[in-house]
Write an enzyme that holds these catalytic residues in place. Structure first.
Site, PDB file in Angstrom:
ATOM      1  N   GLU A 217       0.833  -1.210   0.000  1.00  0.00           N
ATOM      2  CA  GLU A 217       0.000   0.000   0.000  1.00  0.00           C
ATOM      3  C   GLU A 217       0.862   1.251   0.000  1.00  0.00           C
ATOM      4  O   GLU A 217       0.572   2.230  -0.679  1.00  0.00           O
ATOM      5  CB  GLU A 217      -0.928  -0.008   1.225  1.00  0.00           C
ATOM      6  CG  GLU A 217      -1.979   1.103   1.224  1.00  0.00           C
ATOM      7  CD  GLU A 217      -1.554   2.406   1.869  1.00  0.00           C
ATOM      8  OE1 GLU A 217      -2.288   3.393   1.730  1.00  0.00           O
ATOM      9  OE2 GLU A 217      -0.478   2.467   2.506  1.00  0.00           O
ATOM     10  N   ASP A 240      -7.395   1.822   7.945  1.00  0.00           N
ATOM     11  CA  ASP A 240      -6.032   2.330   7.938  1.00  0.00           C
ATOM     12  C   ASP A 240      -5.881   3.435   8.983  1.00  0.00           C
ATOM     13  O   ASP A 240      -6.873   4.003   9.438  1.00  0.00           O
ATOM     14  CB  ASP A 240      -5.700   2.886   6.541  1.00  0.00           C
ATOM     15  CG  ASP A 240      -4.213   2.883   6.235  1.00  0.00           C
ATOM     16  OD1 ASP A 240      -3.403   2.784   7.177  1.00  0.00           O
ATOM     17  OD2 ASP A 240      -3.864   3.002   5.043  1.00  0.00           O
TER      18      ASP A 240
END
Ligand code: ZN
Length: 362
Positions: A217, A240
């Site tokens: 990511e 997140d």
């Protein structure tokens, strides 16, 4: 939250934070996730980028719901070795070099040899006056492992591409709800996924959940791209950490530690699905879970890829506010994580085809 429950959450988070896994080297996080969910009635698969996909046994009908948390952390890689044996680096993901100078570094070579060093700098005593006022550029950053020259570094197996980690200890602040550690971004999210899976282990859900630990990511949401293309979810959540604004000198902004689940309404790459946000807010109200909305003023998440599932997915990014992102020590709140776990557990218990139909475009 009860103290023993909080302590368990802390210990699980600590375990994940202390794993070293920059982008492309997430395997140890995968192993821990598998081990920690082995009694939770899930099945495992990996895509060819390495993302871990966990599905619930005997759940083959209802909306497909993907919950993604990236497993990688930011760090550095060896660029080249100088004649004096010191090592120049490039960043893996977005790191401001100023946050690491003078701190401990750890290299893991291609043969898994581990050595410690220092993110070096010139001592203030001999630093030119004009340089004192300037911030450090990645071109000036180096790591000192104590090698006498390039040859000695090479003899220890140091090569371009070897990964170099920041070093951060895990501890609690005066307020024991606030935990400090390395790679809080995004092992906090990984911990949340782990806890949701475990808490739902004996539940029969009206949907098909896909719990995904995504890879890469930090270098451009790459793992989310491949895993979402395989799953083709109806609903997708990126879980997140995000920047907390509650520190001295930070630009004003809504997210802060200890206030609950921060629902990201939009960032530079994603605009969240308003009806899905409403479902979450209603559920939170019903179960007394603290949530609030905000607009992100920087950064992006896996949500940017998840929204492009085949035909599109209704997407929301749920954020765990964090201080000192992408540095050796990050701070997050255990009660914020607990709120997010509770919200997702309640969502997965009730979200069925009828609810999916109610948020679809007509
Ligand atoms: Zn992140």
């Amino acid at each position: 939250m009860q103290d023993n429950k909080k302590e368990k959450l802390f210990l699980r988070l600590k375990q994940y934070m202390e794993i070293e896994g920059v982008s492309r080297y997430e395997d140890e996080v995968v192993a821990a996730l598998k081990e920690n969910t082995k009694d939770a009635n899930v099945e495992y698969s990996r895509d060819r980028m390495g993302s871990l996909i966990m599905t619930k046994k005997d759940h083959h009908s209802g909306p497909k719901i993907m919950l993604a948390a990236h497993m990688d952390e930011v760090g550095f890689a060896v660029l080249d070795i100088l004649d004096n044996g010191q090592v120049r680096v490039v960043t893996i993901g977005g790191v401001w070099p100023n946050v690491v100078i003078g701190t401990k570094a750890k290299i893991i070579t291609s043969t898994n040899k581990e050595l410690y060093g220092i993110f070096g700098h010139t001592s203030i005593h001999i630093l030119e006056r004009e340089k004192r006022e300037k911030s450090v550029n990645i071109k000036d950053l180096f790591v000192d492992f104590g090698f006498k020259d390039k040859k000695e570094a090479q003899s220890q197996g140091i090569e371009p591409g070897d990964r170099i980690y920041m070093h951060g200890e895990t501890f609690k602040l005066f307020n024991p709800d606030l935990v400090v550690g390395k790679a809080m971004d995004n092992r906090a999210g990984v911990t949340v996924i782990d806890q949701i899976i475990n808490r739902l282990k004996d539940e029969k859900l009206p949907n098909q959940p896909y719990f995904v630990g995504t890879v890469q990511e930090e270098v451009g949401t790459r793992g989310a791209k491949t895993s979402v293309s395989m799953i083709e979810p109806d609903i997708a959540f990126a879980i997140d950490t995000g920047a907390s604004h509650d520190t001295y000198g930070a630009i004003t902004g809504v997210p802060k530690l200890g206030a609950g689940v921060a629902i990201n309404m939009q960032d530079m790459e994603t605009m969240m699905h308003p009806k899905l946000v409403n479902v979450l807010v209603d559920l939170a109200k019903k179960h007394n879970i603290p949530v609030y909305k905000y607009v992100a003023q920087g950064g992006g998440t896996d949500a940017a890829e998840l929204q492009y599932a085949k035909g599109g997915a209704f997407t929301v990014c749920l954020s765990i506010p964090q201080r000192y992102l992408h540095s050796p020590l990050g701070v997050a709140s255990l009660s914020d994580m607990e709120a997010l776990i509770n919200l997702m557990v309640e969502f997965l218990k009730v979200f069925d085809q009828k609810m999916l139909d109610s948020i679809k475009y007509q």
